[in-house]
Every structure is written in C-alpha cells, then in structure tokens.
Write a protein that holds these residues in place. Structure first.
Motif, PDB file in Angstrom:
ATOM      1  N   LEU A 162       0.837  -1.203   0.000  1.00  0.00           N
ATOM      2  CA  LEU A 162       0.000   0.000   0.000  1.00  0.00           C
ATOM      3  C   LEU A 162       0.866   1.245   0.000  1.00  0.00           C
ATOM      4  CD1 LEU A 162      -2.874  -0.864   2.533  1.00  0.00           C
ATOM      5  CD2 LEU A 162      -3.074  -0.582   0.057  1.00  0.00           C
ATOM      6  N   LYS A 163       1.927   1.250   0.802  1.00  0.00           N
ATOM      7  CA  LYS A 163       2.832   2.394   0.833  1.00  0.00           C
ATOM      8  C   LYS A 163       3.485   2.623  -0.521  1.00  0.00           C
ATOM      9  CE  LYS A 163       2.416   3.652   5.117  1.00  0.00           C
ATOM     10  NZ  LYS A 163       1.847   4.966   5.458  1.00  0.00           N
ATOM     11  N   LEU A 164       3.779   1.529  -1.224  1.00  0.00           N
ATOM     12  CA  LEU A 164       4.420   1.612  -2.530  1.00  0.00           C
ATOM     13  C   LEU A 164       3.420   1.818  -3.663  1.00  0.00           C
ATOM     14  CD1 LEU A 164       6.946  -1.310  -1.980  1.00  0.00           C
ATOM     15  CD2 LEU A 164       7.529   1.112  -2.159  1.00  0.00           C
ATOM     16  N   LYS A 165       2.133   1.903  -3.301  1.00  0.00           N
ATOM     17  CA  LYS A 165       1.050   2.060  -4.273  1.00  0.00           C
ATOM     18  C   LYS A 165       1.020   0.903  -5.273  1.00  0.00           C
ATOM     19  CE  LYS A 165       0.827   7.068  -3.804  1.00  0.00           C
ATOM     20  NZ  LYS A 165       0.806   8.389  -4.490  1.00  0.00           N
ATOM     21  N   GLU A 166       1.359  -0.269  -4.794  1.00  0.00           N
ATOM     22  CA  GLU A 166       1.300  -1.491  -5.589  1.00  0.00           C
ATOM     23  C   GLU A 166      -0.005  -2.199  -5.214  1.00  0.00           C
ATOM     24  OE1 GLU A 166       6.168  -1.892  -5.588  1.00  0.00           O
ATOM     25  OE2 GLU A 166       4.966  -3.277  -4.394  1.00  0.00           O
ATOM     26  N   TRP A 167      -1.075  -1.724  -5.826  1.00  0.00           N
ATOM     27  CA  TRP A 167      -2.404  -2.106  -5.364  1.00  0.00           C
ATOM     28  C   TRP A 167      -2.704  -3.589  -5.562  1.00  0.00           C
ATOM     29  CZ3 TRP A 167      -2.569   1.895  -2.715  1.00  0.00           C
ATOM     30  CH2 TRP A 167      -2.361   3.178  -3.219  1.00  0.00           C
ATOM     31  N   LYS A 168      -2.360  -4.134  -6.725  1.00  0.00           N
ATOM     32  CA  LYS A 168      -2.663  -5.541  -6.986  1.00  0.00           C
ATOM     33  C   LYS A 168      -1.914  -6.442  -5.998  1.00  0.00           C
ATOM     34  CE  LYS A 168      -2.713  -9.107 -10.566  1.00  0.00           C
ATOM     35  NZ  LYS A 168      -2.103 -10.116  -9.662  1.00  0.00           N
ATOM     36  N   GLU A 169      -0.631  -6.129  -5.769  1.00  0.00           N
ATOM     37  CA  GLU A 169       0.162  -6.921  -4.836  1.00  0.00           C
ATOM     38  C   GLU A 169      -0.390  -6.802  -3.419  1.00  0.00           C
ATOM     39  OE1 GLU A 169       1.333  -4.822  -7.050  1.00  0.00           O
ATOM     40  OE2 GLU A 169       2.448  -6.116  -8.448  1.00  0.00           O
ATOM     41  N   ALA A 170      -0.894  -5.627  -3.072  1.00  0.00           N
ATOM     42  CA  ALA A 170      -1.493  -5.438  -1.748  1.00  0.00           C
ATOM     43  C   ALA A 170      -2.746  -6.301  -1.602  1.00  0.00           C
ATOM     44  CB  ALA A 170      -1.833  -3.966  -1.532  1.00  0.00           C
ATOM     45  N   VAL A 171      -3.558  -6.360  -2.654  1.00  0.00           N
ATOM     46  CA  VAL A 171      -4.762  -7.211  -2.626  1.00  0.00           C
ATOM     47  C   VAL A 171      -4.365  -8.669  -2.430  1.00  0.00           C
ATOM     48  CG1 VAL A 171      -6.693  -8.103  -3.988  1.00  0.00           C
ATOM     49  CG2 VAL A 171      -6.174  -5.656  -4.019  1.00  0.00           C
ATOM     50  N   ASP A 172      -3.361  -9.118  -3.177  1.00  0.00           N
ATOM     51  CA  ASP A 172      -2.937 -10.523  -3.087  1.00  0.00           C
ATOM     52  C   ASP A 172      -2.448 -10.869  -1.681  1.00  0.00           C
ATOM     53  OD1 ASP A 172      -3.561 -10.813  -5.744  1.00  0.00           O
ATOM     54  OD2 ASP A 172      -1.502 -10.607  -6.463  1.00  0.00           O
ATOM     55  N   SER A 173      -1.626  -9.997  -1.105  1.00  0.00           N
ATOM     56  CA  SER A 173      -1.066 -10.275   0.221  1.00  0.00           C
ATOM     57  C   SER A 173      -2.149 -10.234   1.298  1.00  0.00           C
ATOM     58  CB  SER A 173       0.044  -9.266   0.549  1.00  0.00           C
ATOM     59  OG  SER A 173       1.132  -9.405  -0.347  1.00  0.00           O
ATOM     60  N   ALA A 174      -3.025  -9.233   1.224  1.00  0.00           N
ATOM     61  CA  ALA A 174      -4.097  -9.138   2.209  1.00  0.00           C
ATOM     62  C   ALA A 174      -5.040 -10.340   2.095  1.00  0.00           C
ATOM     63  CB  ALA A 174      -4.871  -7.839   2.024  1.00  0.00           C
ATOM     64  N   SER A 175      -5.261 -10.816   0.878  1.00  0.00           N
ATOM     65  CA  SER A 175      -6.123 -11.988   0.683  1.00  0.00           C
ATOM     66  C   SER A 175      -5.509 -13.224   1.322  1.00  0.00           C
ATOM     67  CB  SER A 175      -6.366 -12.221  -0.808  1.00  0.00           C
ATOM     68  OG  SER A 175      -7.137 -11.174  -1.374  1.00  0.00           O
ATOM     69  N   ARG A 176      -4.203 -13.359   1.246  1.00  0.00           N
ATOM     70  CA  ARG A 176      -3.548 -14.493   1.913  1.00  0.00           C
ATOM     71  C   ARG A 176      -3.771 -14.425   3.418  1.00  0.00           C
ATOM     72  NH1 ARG A 176       2.040 -16.296  -0.947  1.00  0.00           N
ATOM     73  NH2 ARG A 176       1.480 -15.911  -3.119  1.00  0.00           N
ATOM     74  N   ALA A 177      -3.692 -13.216   3.957  1.00  0.00           N
ATOM     75  CA  ALA A 177      -3.931 -13.053   5.392  1.00  0.00           C
ATOM     76  C   ALA A 177      -5.369 -13.418   5.740  1.00  0.00           C
ATOM     77  CB  ALA A 177      -3.627 -11.617   5.808  1.00  0.00           C
ATOM     78  N   VAL A 178      -6.321 -12.902   4.971  1.00  0.00           N
ATOM     79  CA  VAL A 178      -7.741 -13.177   5.230  1.00  0.00           C
ATOM     80  C   VAL A 178      -8.027 -14.673   5.122  1.00  0.00           C
ATOM     81  CG1 VAL A 178     -10.088 -12.814   4.369  1.00  0.00           C
ATOM     82  CG2 VAL A 178      -8.504 -10.878   4.516  1.00  0.00           C
ATOM     83  N   ASP A 179      -7.468 -15.320   4.115  1.00  0.00           N
ATOM     84  CA  ASP A 179      -7.701 -16.758   3.921  1.00  0.00           C
ATOM     85  C   ASP A 179      -7.154 -17.563   5.098  1.00  0.00           C
ATOM     86  OD1 ASP A 179      -8.880 -16.157   1.518  1.00  0.00           O
ATOM     87  OD2 ASP A 179      -7.152 -16.728   0.286  1.00  0.00           O
ATOM     88  N   GLY A 180      -5.981 -17.175   5.598  1.00  0.00           N
ATOM     89  CA  GLY A 180      -5.400 -17.877   6.741  1.00  0.00           C
ATOM     90  C   GLY A 180      -6.244 -17.729   7.992  1.00  0.00           C
ATOM     91  N   LEU A 181      -6.776 -16.535   8.206  1.00  0.00           N
ATOM     92  CA  LEU A 181      -7.621 -16.296   9.375  1.00  0.00           C
ATOM     93  C   LEU A 181      -8.951 -17.031   9.255  1.00  0.00           C
ATOM     94  CD1 LEU A 181      -6.895 -12.483   9.765  1.00  0.00           C
ATOM     95  CD2 LEU A 181      -5.932 -14.358  11.111  1.00  0.00           C
ATOM     96  N   GLU A 182      -9.432 -17.185   8.032  1.00  0.00           N
ATOM     97  CA  GLU A 182     -10.684 -17.922   7.804  1.00  0.00           C
ATOM     98  C   GLU A 182     -10.545 -19.373   8.254  1.00  0.00           C
ATOM     99  OE1 GLU A 182     -14.596 -18.748   6.286  1.00  0.00           O
ATOM    100  OE2 GLU A 182     -13.572 -16.897   6.857  1.00  0.00           O
ATOM    101  N   ARG A 183      -9.344 -19.922   8.135  1.00  0.00           N
ATOM    102  CA  ARG A 183      -9.139 -21.309   8.584  1.00  0.00           C
ATOM    103  C   ARG A 183      -9.244 -21.430  10.102  1.00  0.00           C
ATOM    104  NH1 ARG A 183      -5.419 -21.197   4.143  1.00  0.00           N
ATOM    105  NH2 ARG A 183      -3.665 -20.550   5.459  1.00  0.00           N
ATOM    106  N   LEU A 184      -8.967 -20.337  10.794  1.00  0.00           N
ATOM    107  CA  LEU A 184      -9.056 -20.344  12.255  1.00  0.00           C
ATOM    108  C   LEU A 184     -10.439 -19.965  12.758  1.00  0.00           C
ATOM    109  CD1 LEU A 184      -5.688 -18.521  13.031  1.00  0.00           C
ATOM    110  CD2 LEU A 184      -6.230 -20.885  13.641  1.00  0.00           C
ATOM    111  N   ASP A 185     -11.053 -19.031  12.075  1.00  0.00           N
ATOM    112  CA  ASP A 185     -12.331 -18.485  12.533  1.00  0.00           C
ATOM    113  C   ASP A 185     -13.239 -18.283  11.330  1.00  0.00           C
ATOM    114  OD1 ASP A 185     -14.235 -17.321  14.230  1.00  0.00           O
ATOM    115  OD2 ASP A 185     -13.443 -15.299  13.838  1.00  0.00           O
ATOM    116  N   PRO A 186     -13.844 -19.363  10.813  1.00  0.00           N
ATOM    117  CA  PRO A 186     -14.685 -19.254   9.622  1.00  0.00           C
ATOM    118  C   PRO A 186     -15.823 -18.255   9.825  1.00  0.00           C
ATOM    119  CG  PRO A 186     -14.251 -21.553  10.154  1.00  0.00           C
ATOM    120  CD  PRO A 186     -13.770 -20.751  11.317  1.00  0.00           C
ATOM    121  N   VAL A 187     -16.027 -17.408   8.819  1.00  0.00           N
ATOM    122  CA  VAL A 187     -17.119 -16.438   8.888  1.00  0.00           C
ATOM    123  C   VAL A 187     -18.434 -17.159   8.644  1.00  0.00           C
ATOM    124  CG1 VAL A 187     -18.101 -14.358   7.851  1.00  0.00           C
ATOM    125  CG2 VAL A 187     -15.615 -14.575   8.097  1.00  0.00           C
TER     126      VAL A 187
END
Length: 274
Positions: free
Chosen positions: A91-116
């Motif tokens: 986000l700081k580097l304004k690399e939006w697509k890469e930010a989406v990909d990385s944040a999605s990995r985080a969200v997916d990992g948390l979903e395994r612990l606490d499914p929505v």
C-alpha cells in the motif's frame, strides 16, 4: 505486531518480487523445533518492522518474506500477520494488486481459524432452514482440522479475539487496495469487504467511520466504472465488427438496434446510406 505508521511515503522505485510462499508441506514440528523456527521468524519480522518504520518498504517486504519462510506453515495466525504486513508495505508503494494478493492471503489464513458464518440457507425438501445463529446466520461447526489449528493458536499465546482484530486490519488493507485499482470488479470487491467490516461489532470508531464513508462513496464510483468499462467493451466490439464488415464495404454504422415500444424488444435495422 503489524506496522501502523502511515506517515512515511516511498520515494524510490521498487523492483517487484513475488511474495514467497510458506513451507510447501504441512510438516508438524516438535515443540523444540517449532519454538526455534518461530524465534527465527520473529527476529526477521522485528527487522522488517524496523525497515517499515524508516520507510524502507521494499526491504521490509524481503524480510517479511524471510519470516514467512521460517515460520511453520500450520501457524495460521503468525503467517497472516506477516502477509498483512506485506500488504501494508505494498500500500505504501502504491502497488495495489500486490497489496490485494497479500491481504487476501492473510484473510484466507484467518478464515481457517475463525470461519465467517454464512447466510442461512434452505435445507432442501422440507423447506427448513439450516441451523441458525442469533442473527439468522448458519452456525459454523468446528471440524477436527479447525480444532487442531485453534490448539496451535492457543499454544502460541493468541486467541480468537486476536484473530478478529487482525481480520479487520487485513480487510481494511484489501478494501483500500481494491478501491485504488478502480475497476468495476475491484470496486465490487472493495464494497464486499467494507460491507463485511460494517457487520463486525468490535470495529474501532475510526475504522467504523472509514467504512461508513467508503460505503457511501463506492456506489457512484461503481456506476461510473461500469459505464466506462461497458463503453470500452462496446468500442472494442465495434472495432472488431468494422474489421469483419470492411471487405463488404460496410461498417457497424450501417446497423441500428431499434426498440419496439409495444413489445419492449429490439430488432436490428440495416441502413445502406451510412
């Protein structure tokens, strides 16, 4: 934990490197091995956090990647923190697509612990609904794999409250990056993220304000993006059609769609004079 300072601005170009993956196999380590690997990962993360604080975002991404490589791949929370931090760097580097990909990995990992919880759904022949929670949502059953992951979470001193706080941070980062991509699809994704955030009871006041503002601003942007992309698509189709019709001395201007007011349908009309 995750970097929060938003005052630094990256002023140099960045050579993109793919974000490293966790260990390829779900190897379980002994307590001593796990502790040693986690210690190495935390050391790399601390160095990465320092790079982030000084505005060296590319170096921070590299170090966070090394921390991921050291961390046991079944420690979903620890890995989600690192992926979320990498998203913050992008986000700081304004690399939006890469930010989406990385944040999605985080969200997916948390979903395994606490499914929505999913919205309630019909249960088939008798028309009964699935088991519902207090807000009309389907109750999430904890399977053996999720239970094991929760035991891993507890062993590292974390709780589901930590998971939910991190999910807010990762979703905010993904929504921000999707919004900046400014395509119809990415704006729809941002709206979905902000809607999910709006239903989170533990949202901090400033974050809640950000979410409310985004949900107000996104609808006209979505409409504009839809019109822009539809016009672009029609332009390309017209160009393709003109290429096909040119050998016959025709163009798409010779054809018009005319609405039948009585039936509401459309018919194609040919105009040879154009």
């Amino acid at each position: 934990m995750a970097p929060n300072n938003d005052d630094h601005v990256q002023k140099t170009s960045n050579t993109l490197k793919p974000e490293p993956d966790e260990q390829p196999s779900d190897t379980r380590f002994s307590a001593e091995e796990e502790a040693a690997l986690l210690s190495q990962s935390h050391e790399q993360k601390a160095t990465a956090n320092n790079f982030f604080t000084t505005g060296s975002y590319s170096d921070a991404i590299t170090r966070y990647g090394q921390a991921i490589a050291s961390c046991p791949n079944y420690l979903d929370y620890e890995l989600a923190v690192l992926h979320s931090n990498i998203a913050a760097c992008h986000l700081k580097l304004k690399e939006w697509k890469e930010a989406v990909d990385s944040a999605s990995r985080a969200v997916d990992g948390l979903e395994r612990l606490d499914p929505v919880p999913k919205p309630k759904a019909a249960n088939g022949k008798d028309g009964q609904t699935a088991t519902e929670g207090k807000q009309g949502q389907e109750v999430v059953e904890i399977d053996d794999e999720t239970e094991r992951r929760l035991e891993d979470l507890s062993r590292t001193g974390r709780s589901l409250d930590d998971v939910r706080k991190l999910r807010v941070k990762a979703l905010l980062r993904r929504a921000k990056a999707r919004s900046e991509l400014n395509t119809w699809a990415s704006l729809q994704g941002a709206a979905e993220d902000y809607k999910q955030l709006s239903n989170m009871p533990s949202l901090a006041p400033l974050d809640a304000q950000t979410v409310r503002r985004a949900l107000t601003e996104l609808p006209p942007r979505l409409e504009e993006a839809q019109k822009r992309e539809m016009a672009d698509m029609m332009g390309k189709l017209k160009q393709l059609g003109n290429g096909i019709l040119k050998p016959f001395g025709l163009s798409t201007d010779n054809f018009n769609m005319v609405k039948d007011e009585a039936s509401g349908g459309y018919s194609m009309q040919f105009n040879q004079d154009k």
